[in-house]
Design a protein around this motif. Sequence first.
Motif, PDB file in Angstrom:
ATOM      1  N   THR A 171       0.832  -1.205   0.000  1.00  0.00           N
ATOM      2  CA  THR A 171       0.000   0.000   0.000  1.00  0.00           C
ATOM      3  C   THR A 171       0.866   1.253   0.000  1.00  0.00           C
ATOM      4  N   LEU A 172       0.192   2.378  -0.093  1.00  0.00           N
ATOM      5  CA  LEU A 172       0.868   3.679  -0.080  1.00  0.00           C
ATOM      6  C   LEU A 172       0.562   4.414   1.220  1.00  0.00           C
ATOM      7  N   VAL A 173       1.610   4.953   1.843  1.00  0.00           N
ATOM      8  CA  VAL A 173       1.440   5.844   2.990  1.00  0.00           C
ATOM      9  C   VAL A 173       1.929   7.216   2.530  1.00  0.00           C
ATOM     10  N   PRO A 174       1.013   8.058   2.048  1.00  0.00           N
ATOM     11  CA  PRO A 174       1.438   9.337   1.448  1.00  0.00           C
ATOM     12  C   PRO A 174       1.891  10.339   2.501  1.00  0.00           C
ATOM     13  N   TYR A 175       2.764  11.225   2.046  1.00  0.00           N
ATOM     14  CA  TYR A 175       3.237  12.332   2.894  1.00  0.00           C
ATOM     15  C   TYR A 175       2.564  13.607   2.421  1.00  0.00           C
ATOM     16  N   ILE A 176       1.848  14.267   3.320  1.00  0.00           N
ATOM     17  CA  ILE A 176       1.182  15.531   2.998  1.00  0.00           C
ATOM     18  C   ILE A 176       2.104  16.667   3.429  1.00  0.00           C
ATOM     19  N   ALA A 177       2.745  17.288   2.460  1.00  0.00           N
ATOM     20  CA  ALA A 177       3.771  18.292   2.766  1.00  0.00           C
ATOM     21  C   ALA A 177       3.205  19.467   3.556  1.00  0.00           C
ATOM     22  N   ALA A 178       1.987  19.914   3.218  1.00  0.00           N
ATOM     23  CA  ALA A 178       1.414  21.077   3.892  1.00  0.00           C
ATOM     24  C   ALA A 178       1.205  20.814   5.378  1.00  0.00           C
ATOM     25  N   ALA A 179       0.881  19.545   5.702  1.00  0.00           N
ATOM     26  CA  ALA A 179       0.661  19.186   7.108  1.00  0.00           C
ATOM     27  C   ALA A 179       1.923  18.632   7.748  1.00  0.00           C
ATOM     28  N   GLY A 180       2.901  18.268   6.913  1.00  0.00           N
ATOM     29  CA  GLY A 180       4.129  17.680   7.437  1.00  0.00           C
ATOM     30  C   GLY A 180       3.898  16.333   8.086  1.00  0.00           C
ATOM     31  N   GLU A 181       2.927  15.551   7.528  1.00  0.00           N
ATOM     32  CA  GLU A 181       2.556  14.283   8.151  1.00  0.00           C
ATOM     33  C   GLU A 181       2.442  13.160   7.127  1.00  0.00           C
ATOM     34  N   LEU A 182       2.742  11.943   7.594  1.00  0.00           N
ATOM     35  CA  LEU A 182       2.406  10.741   6.847  1.00  0.00           C
ATOM     36  C   LEU A 182       0.978  10.359   7.201  1.00  0.00           C
ATOM     37  N   LYS A 183       0.198   9.942   6.195  1.00  0.00           N
ATOM     38  CA  LYS A 183      -1.196   9.601   6.413  1.00  0.00           C
ATOM     39  C   LYS A 183      -1.418   8.097   6.237  1.00  0.00           C
ATOM     40  N   THR A 184      -1.952   7.471   7.280  1.00  0.00           N
ATOM     41  CA  THR A 184      -2.161   6.015   7.258  1.00  0.00           C
ATOM     42  C   THR A 184      -3.562   5.636   6.803  1.00  0.00           C
ATOM     43  N   LYS A 185      -4.456   6.608   6.675  1.00  0.00           N
ATOM     44  CA  LYS A 185      -5.847   6.297   6.348  1.00  0.00           C
ATOM     45  C   LYS A 185      -6.007   5.555   5.016  1.00  0.00           C
ATOM     46  N   PRO A 186      -5.283   5.941   3.927  1.00  0.00           N
ATOM     47  CA  PRO A 186      -5.433   5.174   2.686  1.00  0.00           C
ATOM     48  C   PRO A 186      -5.108   3.692   2.858  1.00  0.00           C
ATOM     49  N   THR A 187      -4.086   3.394   3.650  1.00  0.00           N
ATOM     50  CA  THR A 187      -3.749   1.994   3.904  1.00  0.00           C
ATOM     51  C   THR A 187      -4.875   1.299   4.656  1.00  0.00           C
ATOM     52  N   GLN A 188      -5.439   1.970   5.658  1.00  0.00           N
ATOM     53  CA  GLN A 188      -6.541   1.374   6.411  1.00  0.00           C
ATOM     54  C   GLN A 188      -7.716   1.055   5.493  1.00  0.00           C
ATOM     55  N   HIS A 189      -8.059   1.982   4.614  1.00  0.00           N
ATOM     56  CA  HIS A 189      -9.185   1.765   3.701  1.00  0.00           C
ATOM     57  C   HIS A 189      -8.888   0.630   2.719  1.00  0.00           C
ATOM     58  N   SER A 190      -7.648   0.566   2.240  1.00  0.00           N
ATOM     59  CA  SER A 190      -7.291  -0.477   1.285  1.00  0.00           C
ATOM     60  C   SER A 190      -7.379  -1.861   1.923  1.00  0.00           C
ATOM     61  N   VAL A 191      -6.893  -1.973   3.155  1.00  0.00           N
ATOM     62  CA  VAL A 191      -6.968  -3.264   3.854  1.00  0.00           C
ATOM     63  C   VAL A 191      -8.425  -3.617   4.150  1.00  0.00           C
ATOM     64  N   ARG A 192      -9.237  -2.620   4.493  1.00  0.00           N
ATOM     65  CA  ARG A 192     -10.660  -2.877   4.731  1.00  0.00           C
ATOM     66  C   ARG A 192     -11.323  -3.410   3.460  1.00  0.00           C
ATOM     67  N   GLU A 193     -10.966  -2.841   2.320  1.00  0.00           N
ATOM     68  CA  GLU A 193     -11.495  -3.320   1.037  1.00  0.00           C
ATOM     69  C   GLU A 193     -11.101  -4.775   0.801  1.00  0.00           C
ATOM     70  N   LEU A 194      -9.846  -5.099   1.112  1.00  0.00           N
ATOM     71  CA  LEU A 194      -9.357  -6.459   0.895  1.00  0.00           C
ATOM     72  C   LEU A 194     -10.039  -7.451   1.836  1.00  0.00           C
ATOM     73  N   THR A 195     -10.186  -7.068   3.102  1.00  0.00           N
ATOM     74  CA  THR A 195     -10.828  -7.979   4.056  1.00  0.00           C
ATOM     75  C   THR A 195     -12.304  -8.170   3.726  1.00  0.00           C
ATOM     76  N   SER A 196     -12.931  -7.165   3.111  1.00  0.00           N
ATOM     77  CA  SER A 196     -14.333  -7.328   2.714  1.00  0.00           C
ATOM     78  C   SER A 196     -14.479  -8.382   1.625  1.00  0.00           C
ATOM     79  N   LEU A 197     -13.382  -8.682   0.942  1.00  0.00           N
ATOM     80  CA  LEU A 197     -13.378  -9.725  -0.090  1.00  0.00           C
ATOM     81  C   LEU A 197     -12.921 -11.070   0.460  1.00  0.00           C
ATOM     82  N   GLY A 198     -12.696 -11.124   1.767  1.00  0.00           N
ATOM     83  CA  GLY A 198     -12.388 -12.397   2.402  1.00  0.00           C
ATOM     84  C   GLY A 198     -10.924 -12.669   2.623  1.00  0.00           C
ATOM     85  N   ILE A 199     -10.079 -11.660   2.444  1.00  0.00           N
ATOM     86  CA  ILE A 199      -8.635 -11.868   2.601  1.00  0.00           C
ATOM     87  C   ILE A 199      -8.089 -10.927   3.669  1.00  0.00           C
ATOM     88  N   GLN A 200      -7.498 -11.499   4.699  1.00  0.00           N
ATOM     89  CA  GLN A 200      -6.818 -10.742   5.736  1.00  0.00           C
ATOM     90  C   GLN A 200      -5.314 -10.826   5.490  1.00  0.00           C
TER      91      GLN A 200
END
Length: 542
Positions: free
Chosen positions: A174-203
């Motif tokens: 997955t991607l953990v993007p860096y938001i330069a304006a906030a100076g932060e790495l964002k984990t939410k895209p990874t959380q959503h991607s894993v949620r999508e995968l687990t909804s298909l039956g794969i952990q």
Amino acid sequence: MARFIFITGGVVSSLGKGLMGASLAALLQARGYKVRIRKFDPYLNVDPGTMSPYQHGEVYVTDDGAETDLDLGHYERFTGVPGRQSDNITSGRVYSDIIAKERRGDFLGATVQVIPHVTDAIQDFAKNLTEDLDFVLCEIGGTVGDIESLPFIEAIRQLRNGVGEENVCFIHVTLVPYIAAAGELKTKPTQHSVRELTSLGIQPDVLVCRCEHELPQEERRKIALFCNVRKEAVIPALDARSIYDVPLQYHREGLDREVLRSFGIEPEGSPDLSRWEDIAERISHAEGEVTIGIVGKYTGLQDAYKSLQEALVHGGFANRVKVHIRWLDSELFEGDAPSVEALEPLDAILVPGGFGSRGSEGKIAAIRFARERKVPFFGICLGMQMACIEGVRAGGALNASTTEFGDTGEPVVGLITEWMTEEGLETREEGGNLGGTMRLGAYPAMLKEGSLIAKIYGTTEISERHRHRYEVNNAYRDALEADGLTFSGSSPDGLLPETVERDDHPWFIGVQFHPELKSKPFDPHPLFASFVEAAVKQSRLV
């Protein structure tokens, strides 16, 4: 029984799933395991053979003649395990095979459906010819959530149930993007991607997180908590200075250790990474540098020449120099008075393969420059054919060309309709289907005793991979050799020219095959090692 490692990707494409899989396979090899890597592609083409390089990058060809995804090149370069037809499958091939069976009546009147027929076919592909392996790594193309990849995701979910959870590991990149304006790495895209995968039956068992900045322990803990994996199984994947640093980088982050633990295997000792450490040392301590120009028609997308680019880098490793590649669109050198200024500073010139007439005159102009200025030249496939056309034109036949570009009175290159293989005579119809109708895969060639290319190989008998429809016309052999272009290699029956070279030139070689497909960082192809060596000598003359 082989264990299976399935690699999926989320958030965005082009995260480096193939490179990660190749690196993991190399690490498992370094621990003494026998591995093979496979690629599932969800597009509907039967294979990438008829796709534009701008659509999907280069087409990688195996010894047995499969036209495959370029990731198989990564797999082979990193592991040294030759790819084969059974290592790449597309949705198009799956559906084509199933429909052919349905038309023959193989399903005995049953309703043919995605489940179970498509998913069963995908599982059969994954399990085929795996009896002697310890690990089979399978990369699922595309991004989780794409409608095209759903049958593949369902198939690997079913396969886990069939072979047992203890024999399957799921890795999600997955991607953990860096938001330069906030100076932060964002984990939410990874959380959503894993949620999508687990909804298909794969952990997923292991998460590989691509990021531009260091992934702090707190973010790793957060990802592990919300994605239901062990913190140690959250593996950061930062950009590396070279793709050949990636296996060492993943080992430092514990990727191979966590994958083995997911199978209940406690790693013993350390892997033998000496070959990768040697490559890293050569990258860090280059003793010089050269600039090589690639004059082609797909230079707008470097992945179109991926194996070629890497083979030149390998040639640099062999000579302990850094190779700078200058990408030059061959159309730059066309017109009534083609400018060659861009060619002046180069230490060597390479004209690669390709299809179609666009940019061909620019390639010929670049070859003429290399011949007249005594600049090391390497022509591959179409590059060799253009060198032969340039040679005939230099002898006075200004209309010399190839029938690939249309009717010509001087067909130096023409369509081949039959050739010999180990299985017998292979034929092709003029104007027939394009897909899979070329001279594809490994073919033997005999090199002329005492020729430069025979000295480079250290033998007169070679086998190299081909991908082309047109061949140099043997009828022009005398005219070309009178101009100084020697036919130094041919097919065993002598009918098909395979290599040419110039005796009056420091390094001028053309080959009909694609040697770049067999080069590896720890075993550079001899032609590329010699070509870069010639470039080094040229750089010292300037």
